[in-house]
Scaffold this active site. Structure first.
Site, PDB file in Angstrom:
ATOM      1  N   ASP A  67       0.841  -1.217   0.000  1.00 20.36           N
ATOM      2  CA  ASP A  67       0.000   0.000   0.000  1.00 20.36           C
ATOM      3  C   ASP A  67       0.865   1.252   0.000  1.00 20.36           C
ATOM      4  OD1 ASP A  67       0.678  -0.784   2.752  1.00 20.36           O
ATOM      5  OD2 ASP A  67      -0.571   0.903   3.377  1.00 20.36           O
ATOM      6  N   GLU A  99       0.096  -0.979   5.608  1.00 22.24           N
ATOM      7  CA  GLU A  99       1.181  -0.514   6.474  1.00 22.24           C
ATOM      8  C   GLU A  99       1.013   0.949   6.826  1.00 22.24           C
ATOM      9  OE1 GLU A  99       5.055   1.281   7.601  1.00 22.24           O
ATOM     10  OE2 GLU A  99       3.823   1.781   5.868  1.00 22.24           O
ATOM     11  N   GLU A 100       0.591   1.733   5.832  1.00 21.27           N
ATOM     12  CA  GLU A 100       0.606   3.189   6.034  1.00 21.27           C
ATOM     13  C   GLU A 100      -0.376   3.628   7.110  1.00 21.27           C
ATOM     14  OE1 GLU A 100       2.814   5.108   4.929  1.00 21.27           O
ATOM     15  OE2 GLU A 100       3.666   4.155   3.154  1.00 21.27           O
TER      16      GLU A 100
END
Lengths: 434, 434
Positions: free
Chosen positions: B114, B179-180
């Site tokens: 992502d 992840e972000e």
């Protein structure tokens, strides 16, 4: 009352008393009409549903009722002065005309039907579209700004009628759209012609006669920054921190202007030319340094100030503030003017209509009203500047609760304003026995 | 190389040379794979399309490929640590497993698929989903953060294969989601089990070995004001001006923390614990005093700091700043924690995996790499704190261009990282001739 149409003092006192009783007799009707209008949202841009209610009422009241959508082509030459919309489909003005018995001055009674948004409804004690009446106050968005003003006009005419009077001059009640974003509706009504010898707008003036309207120019600042991952934020430049610099400068600019303006009607007002930042949007991700910010606000002017000269001054202020910042000096913010561009306007404080309205207020209330200036922009300017029609503002309610949670109007003050408007109609237009 | 799996120096030098040539031979394949991944947007929450490309490639490369959506129920106990989503439908993790020949340590090679949003595309010289290659740099959102890292892993394994080697320990390439906004994908992979003896994340570390990851806690401030019509703005209280007070206080808080933190790996970093305001929204109408403001940002932590203790400290700072303002003292702002709640994490700087990776870098580049700390949060913490798996980060590209217009990665650096990862796999897992 040199401006009254030759009525003898006893007849006028009798008229004032009869009209006053008639207004009091219509108190429930007035409250119910206002409640029903408040319950139909009419945010600027979505006035259609409320205008249907208005038109139906005008027809019931026997007014010659016209419902017509402004033509964008007519307004295009004035696009810099009002928010220009490509189309006004579904957003009609509603005009109710009471033809005079003959021999009197004509009068426009204007009110705008649109309102601003509600803000966060949870901050309202009374839901914004409830029309709740508590302790003599009717609550809701538009209660005073200015569905209450429209009710004032319609009940004033109804009271004259029920008291047995018919105005000699033509009276036109206007329920116009789009005041809050610049007044396209009133401007279209002025441009449509017909004219009149005077106009009264029932903005919420706290029963003061307002002869000077402030200017109000909506602006947008686009403030740049340089994005960076928040973990190395010092390598970016925050558009939000950049904005702080400009905001401080604009507040200082406002203070300097207030110290230098010497318009006598504005002397009692501490902040004569408010600069307000009303809307901010910045950045797209919590963990990125924001590379953009948009601020929307309005800057005030007093009558006598030129719009273009002010815009230049404002741009210079923003540029000077930007020049003090290393990043903004290299990446200057942009200033745009958009939406409502309200020029200031005034009539002489001893204009015949102002003196006449003051006299009507004194006859009803017992004391003369304050004669004041307003810091807000309004449709008054279209009548004065475009139509050449003397225009003043007078109404119940307080701008301090307009655009605010728990906007409301005192029903007693609304009745007072209605009596004053009815008497002013009689004084200005003259009356015949119906 | 005490951690290498008993290879004699000549054989290892030969392996390094052969793998290096294989990576060079795959340069076009690597660039094309990265370009094709960059061209498929994979904003956090919308990773499905890109994961299809990844899965297809893993299958082509002969990896045992699993595509599975995280189960929200598994993640619920960790909801305070990652952004919790009710469902991960359409957002699979993709896992490619290369079973070892036997007898070696296992290794996870993780990358997240992502990306953050692009910001204003007009600020990019190269369109954000172009994958343009100019002067040896490949441009686009995710180029270095971290589709480049995923390409590093896949090309490293392809190079080992084409050079005739098969790792002895199991190697698992993970392409994980989200992840972000907190790392739900990597956490789900850790919770799914299987484990490993070590993990390498190819975040853009500029070819430094990162053994300490900062904490990063997303917060939201809700700042109240009191609305008023702009024409009497002094009777309102601007939530924007209120925010200025809090923002200044948070910047001072950040400065004080930086002066007091003494973690040795963070000593070279000027801003060890960045407090960033990334998103602002305030007000609803340019001509009303704004009664609300929401600010979203992130606050940094260093390893050793406790999340709950820090949250209390942060709240106290906001409360203390609010207490200095007459309005905020009566109407305190609210602090909320939301989205990514990245705990800090570290492994000893002389952890076997860190030393081994440093050795691989030195063998390829000629000099040892910097051993550093990062100020950003990452998935490293899930492996270290939840999985008990030693984890370090090492990759091409620079976090300074991540989350930024014109994000890019140097293809030469990408090749270097790929050689280092390939050699590290060989050193850690051991190799058999294929």
């Amino acid at each position: 009352m040199e401006d009254a149409q030759g009525m003898d003092p006893a007849a006028r006192a009798d008229l004032a008393a009869r009209v006053g009783r008639a207004v009091d007799g219509l108190a429930e009707d007035a409250a119910e009409m206002l409640r029903s209008l408040v319950r139909v949202p009419s945010l600027t841009g979505s006035e259609g549903a409320a205008q249907k209610v208005v038109a139906a009422r005008m027809r019931t009241d026997g007014l010659e009722t016209e419902v017509w959508e402004p033509d964008a082509a007519d307004l295009a030459p004035y696009a810099d002065h009002v928010t220009f919309h490509e189309s006004y489909a579904g957003r009609p003005n509603v005009i109710g005309r009471l033809p005079g018995a003959g021999g009197g001055r004509s009068l426009i009674l204007n009110a705008h039907i649109d309102t601003v948004e509600t803000g966060d409804p949870s901050t309202w004690t009374h839901p914004p579209f409830s029309g709740d009446i508590v302790d003599g106050r009717l609550y809701g968005r538009g209660a005073c700004d200015m569905k209450g003003g429209l009710v004032t006009h319609l009940i004033a005419l109804a009271a004259l009628r029920s008291a047995g009077y018919r105005p000699r001059g033509d009276v036109t009640v206007q329920s116009t759209i789009s005041e809050e974003d610049g007044g396209a509706g009133a401007l279209a009504a002025v441009l449509r012609g017909g004219g009149a010898d005077g106009a009264i707008i029932t903005e919420p003036t706290r029963l003061a006669v307002i002869v000077a309207q402030g200017g109000s120019l909506m602006f947008r600042l686009r403030v740049p920054g340089r994005s960076a991952h928040a973990c190395v934020r010092d390598e970016g430049v925050s558009a939000i921190e950049n904005f702080h610099v400009l905001h401080r400068a604009l507040l200082a600019f406002e203070a300097r202007r207030n110290a230098s303006i010497d318009h006598p009607l504005y002397a009692p007002i501490a902040n004569k030319v408010p600069v307000n930042i009303g809307v901010l949007r910045a950045g797209s991700w919590p963990s990125s340094v924001p590379e953009w910010l948009e601020a929307e606000g309005r800057a005030g002017l007093v009558p006598g100030e030129d719009l273009d000269a002010f815009r230049d001054l404002f741009r210079d202020e923003v540029a000077a503030a930007a020049a003090t910042d290393p990043y903004l000096n290299e990446h200057p913010p942009a200033v745009e003017w958009f939406g409502g561009q309200f020029a200031p306007a005034e009539v002489p404080r001893d204009a015949p209509l102002a003196r006449l309205l003051s006299g009507a207020h004194a006859a009803i209330v017992g004391d003369p009203p304050p004669i004041e200036a307003a810091t807000y922009g309004a449709d008054m300017r279209h009548f004065v500047r475009v139509g050449g029609i003397p225009c003043v503002m007078y109404g119940a309610g307080d701008v301090r609760v307009a655009h605010h949670a728990d906007e409301h109007v005192s029903l007693a003050d609304l009745a007072t304003a209605t009596k004053v408007i009815a008497l002013a109609v009689a004084d200005w237009c003259g009356v015949a026995e119906a």
